[in-house]
Design a protein around this motif. Structure first.
Motif, PDB file in Angstrom:
ATOM      1  N   ALA A 119     -76.753 -61.601  28.358  1.00 20.22           N
ATOM      2  CA  ALA A 119     -76.512 -60.205  27.959  1.00 20.22           C
ATOM      3  C   ALA A 119     -76.999 -59.937  26.540  1.00 20.22           C
ATOM      4  CB  ALA A 119     -75.029 -59.884  28.084  1.00 20.22           C
ATOM      5  N   LEU A 120     -76.774 -60.870  25.638  1.00 19.25           N
ATOM      6  CA  LEU A 120     -77.220 -60.685  24.253  1.00 19.25           C
ATOM      7  C   LEU A 120     -78.740 -60.664  24.155  1.00 19.25           C
ATOM      8  CD1 LEU A 120     -74.651 -62.986  22.388  1.00 19.25           C
ATOM      9  CD2 LEU A 120     -74.727 -60.477  22.344  1.00 19.25           C
ATOM     10  N   THR A 121     -79.395 -61.594  24.846  1.00 18.11           N
ATOM     11  CA  THR A 121     -80.857 -61.632  24.771  1.00 18.11           C
ATOM     12  C   THR A 121     -81.484 -60.432  25.481  1.00 18.11           C
ATOM     13  OG1 THR A 121     -80.963 -63.168  26.649  1.00 18.11           O
ATOM     14  CG2 THR A 121     -81.038 -64.116  24.441  1.00 18.11           C
ATOM     15  N   GLU A 122     -80.875 -59.959  26.559  1.00 15.02           N
ATOM     16  CA  GLU A 122     -81.368 -58.744  27.232  1.00 15.02           C
ATOM     17  C   GLU A 122     -81.220 -57.520  26.341  1.00 15.02           C
ATOM     18  OE1 GLU A 122     -79.551 -58.352  31.079  1.00 15.02           O
ATOM     19  OE2 GLU A 122     -80.441 -60.235  31.781  1.00 15.02           O
ATOM     20  N   SER A 123     -80.311 -57.591  25.368  1.00 13.55           N
ATOM     21  CA  SER A 123     -80.120 -56.496  24.402  1.00 13.55           C
ATOM     22  C   SER A 123     -80.976 -56.714  23.151  1.00 13.55           C
ATOM     23  CB  SER A 123     -78.647 -56.398  24.007  1.00 13.55           C
ATOM     24  OG  SER A 123     -77.857 -56.107  25.125  1.00 13.55           O
TER      25      SER A 123
END
Length: 174
Positions: A119-123
């Protein structure tokens, strides 16, 4: 650190010395009734962190980040996931960092770190540090922290049957 009898490498020794300094700060600064649990939390929180991720950091930063997380995790959670995202500063949080901090406290279950990392890397966040211990905490019937246990420690009878593995995730991101 609890249960460590093996010979430590130089970097592991430096890490252990740093954690011992943080434990001393906790014992010097916190009320005696809180200090023992905070020290157990900090020792477990950093136990599996690679030495190179800690060596070179100031003991005040490690103290501040761990204590802020310990206080956050001590809030009643009643099996609800606690999430906090903030940019720590000395005045408000007692420590500072150049990174945004993501803290998550939740009952342990599979794939937590993978899911949050994704989720963090997709953001479009860059992750600079990930710390993910699983710690045994005991809470009262309202969800307040009663105590922290090492893996090999027995639950005091006065704590009842309220202990569970809790997953802690700390991410430094930008």
């Amino acid at each position: 650190m609890n249960g460590m009898n093996k010979t430590l490498s130089k970097s592991e020794q430096q890490k252990a010395e740093l954690i011992n300094k943080v434990a001393k700060l906790i014992n010097d600064r916190l009320p005696k009734k809180d200090a023992a649990d905070a020290v157990k939390f900090v020792q477990q929180f950093f136990s599996k962190v690679p030495p190179h991720d800690l060596i070179g950091r100031q003991e005040e930063e490690i103290y501040g980040s761990a204590l802020a997380f310990w206080r956050f995790a001590a809030k009643p959670n009643n099996d609800v996931t606690l999430v906090r995202v903030y940019n720590p500063n000395l005045e408000e949080h007692g420590w500072q960092s150049d990174h945004t901090v993501v803290e998550i406290c939740t009952p342990d279950r599979p794939f937590l770190v993978d899911s949050v990392t994704s989720a963090l890397t997709e953001s479009d966040m860059t992750i600079y540090l990930t710390i993910h211990p699983v710690i045994t905490l005991c809470r009262d019937d309202k969800g307040y922290l009663v105590g922290t246990l090492f893996e090999d420690e027995k639950i005091p009878k006065s704590w009842g049957d309220t202990c569970q593995y809790e997953s802690y995730m700390l991410f430094f991101v930008n």
